[in-house]
Design an enzyme around this catalytic site. Structure first.
Site, short mmCIF file in Angstrom:
data_model
loop_
_atom_site.label_atom_id
_atom_site.label_comp_id
_atom_site.label_asym_id
_atom_site.label_seq_id
_atom_site.Cartn_x
_atom_site.Cartn_y
_atom_site.Cartn_z
N GLU A 169 0.81 -1.21 0.00
CA GLU A 169 0.00 0.00 0.00
C GLU A 169 0.86 1.27 0.00
OE1 GLU A 169 -3.09 0.81 -0.12
OE2 GLU A 169 -3.27 2.74 0.91
N ASP A 170 1.88 1.29 0.83
CA ASP A 170 2.60 2.54 1.06
C ASP A 170 3.94 2.67 0.33
OD1 ASP A 170 0.56 3.17 2.70
OD2 ASP A 170 1.61 2.76 4.57
#
Ligand code: MN
Length: 746
Positions: A96-97
């Site tokens: 996600e990051d």
């Protein structure tokens, strides 16, 4: 592969030490992780996470890596997952990051862990989206959960840590996070039996959403805790002695009430703090003695307490013989204390206690020794079935699913004595669908405890239910009035969609044939003309009506030979929605009477609860805030009020001939009580092809009888015919239609 970066570049000495400490604690928290091969895997995952989140700090200033470490720790210790779960938890924010992809993780850790991380990443997106998109993604989430429940368990751990450290989340997101937690995560935790996590999530949400309430209640708990403790000790002292005598190893503790649950009860029951908090509740957790079943021992302990205190017989709850759907087992009882107060007592074995606190994970731990299908398995199976219906409206699905999370359950039995768990409030028809879709479609009624009941009968715990079917039965629109489970609803919708498609195809063929005979073929111009003439909102509705036999094509040739509208007329027609594409909602033209057709999907209308108009009645439609149309009788008091206050929202309406939809009408009958009058009445009604009896209620006193009959009818015409026929029965005095009645439709 990204270059390896040394920790020293990013962290202070203290931080490095703290990270190392937490990593060790994590490995120690997971018994399976102690094996060398698993330990290596965890360290590898930690290194990847650390590298991926390099240099990133949370709002509080602490290094980001503390977050995945903490989530992994919760997953290991509080939920009890094994190595794969811990590894996936460490990696849960990596895709996600950062720049790493699911493929990277698959190469390094294998496809299983990669797919869990993938599920977690999608979940993140789910909550960042708009509502409708959310619902669709929610379905995906459930799918991945059914595939591998660890996705949702890790997500719960992630959410728990974010709630514990809400101050390090961006300020504008805090309320949203707290709200979501209460909306979906706490119920999910509850449904998975993670009692401790559910409670903490609720308390933390409350702390954020209503800080004052939270403060006040926690202060009061502290203030009353000493008094509480002494009362618990006093109550449990004699029980203590008895259990010791019998050779038990056990623990008696006061049952902590969560701040949220106290607040919730204060709200719901409108009671002050004291009245809720002062009800004593204790829990006895025992180590079972060898050679006797846990169940027997729970009852033995119960019996020992009855030697000391008087039990309240109607408050006994046996969750041992029939565990709750989330796997919960315990014996609950209430006793009268020596100082004159009721005390709730829960009796559990150590195993039951662990399941109650840790739920799902503990359930797996104990399941290894038993091949019985548990309630959780059944629940997951039910979700899987729901998800198999691909074209169900996803927003509706989300609502239904949420209902399912909160519903308390009842237990009913089949004629053979098999146990079926249904949500509270479920009807006989719901149960038919629960057993098998076809059983639902063919259901005409049920026998409950050997007594005949209608489809709409609300089941009670302990009922033995036999579903009655008929080959002639087909799904009815009325069924939506009383089915409650998501499964039944979606199955009925499915049947109607299928039926509609069949009629559309049939209608298209009929029209094609008809036009071929006239040496014509279907084109948009012809369709538009026919649609306008037959009041069909779109092509599908036209075909449907033809297929269903609601449109006779006799005068079609005349319509088709008519001259086209001149430009102005056509413009006017189009501007009022005749040329709608099929996926657009039909617009309501307030200047023309609304035509109420059989095709309920065309207009979103319902009949008002106050006056229950039926086809043939003089009606008006009221457009509410959601653009929903509510039909009232023109002389209904509510309607009159609406006309005077919201005249702009009133649309005159007219019924078209109706053959499919039925409406409820109520007639009242009085007469002289004579032998067989009831059977004469019901015979006349059941012989009538155009009405269906829903219920009949007859009271007689002093030779006079009064009956109220609920009917499903299509048109007032049919009702008037029936009334005339009933009037002819000897002994009948009056037959009147009840215009207003307060009965609620369910
Ligand atoms: Mn996270």
């Amino acid at each position: 592969m990204k270059e390896d970066i040394l920790m020293e570049e990013f962290y202070t000495k203290e931080e490095q030490e703290e990270i190392q400490l937490q990593l060790n604690e994590l490995i120690n928290a997971c018994p399976k992780c102690l094996a060398e091969i698993n330990k290596k895997l965890i360290i590898k995952a930690f290194k990847l996470a650390d590298r991926a989140h390099k240099g990133i700090r949370r709002k509080s200033g602490e290094p980001y890596i503390f977050h995945p470490l903490a989530v992994a720790h919760i997953v290991a210790e509080e939920i009890g997952l094994g190595t794969k779960g811990v590894v996936a938890a460490l990696l849960h924010d990596v895709v996600e990051d950062t720049d790493y992809t699911v493929e990277d993780i698959s190469t390094m850790f294998g496809p299983k862990i990669a797919s869990i991380v993938d599920g977690l990443t999608k979940l993140e997106v789910f909550f960042d989206n708009t509502e409708s998109k959310q619902a669709e993604n929610f379905r995906k989430l459930l799918l991945s959960m059914v595939e591998d429940v660890r996705v949702i368990l890790i997500k719960l751990a992630d959410r728990l840590h974010n709630m514990r450290t809400l101050d390090s989340m961006p300020e504008n997101k805090r309320l949203k996070i707290a709200g979501e937690t209460l909306y979906i995560y706490a119920p999910l935790a509850h449904r998975l039996g993670l009692y401790a996590i559910k409670t903490e999530l609720e308390d933390l949400s409350l702390k954020y959403e209503h800080p004052n309430v939270y403060e006040e209640i926690s202060k009061k708990i502290v203030e009353s805790s000493l008094r509480q403790l002494s009362r618990i000790n006093e109550f449990s002292a004699p029980i203590n002695e008895k259990l010791k005598e019998a050779g038990y190893e056990f623990e008696i503790k006061g049952r902590p009430k969560s701040i949220y649950s106290i607040w919730n009860k204060m709200q719901k029951k409108d009671l002050p703090f004291e009245e809720i908090y002062d009800v004593l509740a204790i829990r006895i957790v025992f180590k079972p003695l060898p050679g006797m079943s846990e169940k027997t021992q729970c009852w033995t302990i119960y019996s020992m307490i009855t030697d000391i205190y008087k039990p309240k017989p109607d408050r006994l709850r046996d969750w041992i013989s029939v565990p709750k759907a989330n796997g919960y087992e315990a014996l609950h009882a209430t006793f009268m204390s020596s100082y004159g107060n009721w005390v709730e007592v829960q009796i559990r074995s150590e195993r039951m206690d662990e399941i109650a606190e840790k739920g799902f994970a503990a359930h797996w731990k104990y399941k290894e020794n038993s091949d019985q299908e548990s309630e959780i398995d059944n629940w997951l199976k039910r979700i899987r079935e729901l998800l198999e219906n691909p074209d169900d409206d996803s927003l509706e699905f989300l609502d239904d699913f949420k209902l399912n999370l909160f519903a308390s359950e009842i237990v009913v039995f089949t004629p053979k004595g098999d146990k079926i768990i249904m949500p509270n409030g479920a009807t006989a028809l719901d149960m038919a669908f629960e057993i098998h879709t076809d059983l639902g479609y063919r259901c005409i009624g049920a026998k409950v405890n050997y007594k005949l009941v209608p489809l709409s009968y609300k089941l009670k715990s302990g009922d033995q239910v036999e579903i009655l079917t008929s080959k002639k039965q087909i799904p009815k629109w009325e069924w939506f009035d009383f089915v409650t489970t998501a499964k039944a609803k979606s199955r009925i919708k499915q049947a109607f969609r299928k039926e509609r498609k069949i009629f559309i195809n049939k209608g298209e063929k009929i029209l094609e044939k008809h036009l071929t005979e006239k040496k014509l073929s279907i084109n948009s111009k012809i369709l538009r003309k026919l649609q306008t003439h037959y009041n069909a909102k779109n092509k599908d509705e036209l075909y449907f009506k033809i297929g269903k036999g609601l449109i006779d094509l006799k005068d079609a040739s005349k319509v088709l030979s008519d001259k086209p509208y001149n430009k102005w007329v056509r413009y006017w027609k189009l501007s009022f929605g005749f040329g709608n594409k099929s996926d657009e909602k039909p617009k309501v033209d307030k200047k023309k009477p609304l035509l109420l057709t059989d095709d309920k999907e065309q207009f979103n209308y319902t009949v008002a609860n106050c006056c229950h108009p039926i086809p043939g009645d003089d009606v008006i439609a009221y457009q509410d805030d959601d653009d929903k149309l509510i039909l009232h009788n023109r002389n209904c008091k509510v309607a009159i009020k609406l006309m005077s206050s919201h005249g702009d929202r009133i649309i005159p309406a007219q019924w078209e001939s109706q053959k499919i939809l039925s409406y409820i009408a109520v007639i009242k009958i009085t007469g002289i009580d004579s032998l067989g009058i009831v059977s004469k009445l019901t015979k006349v009604i059941s012989d009538d092809q155009n009405v269906n009896m829903r219920s009949i209620h007859i009271e007689s006193h002093d030779g006079i009888f009064e009956g109220v009959i609920h009917l499903y009818i299509h048109h007032t015409k049919d009702l008037n015919n029936l009334i005339l026929k009933l009037m002819k029965i000897k002994g009948i005095h009056t037959v009147t239609r009840q215009e207003r009645q307060n009965e609620k439709r369910h």
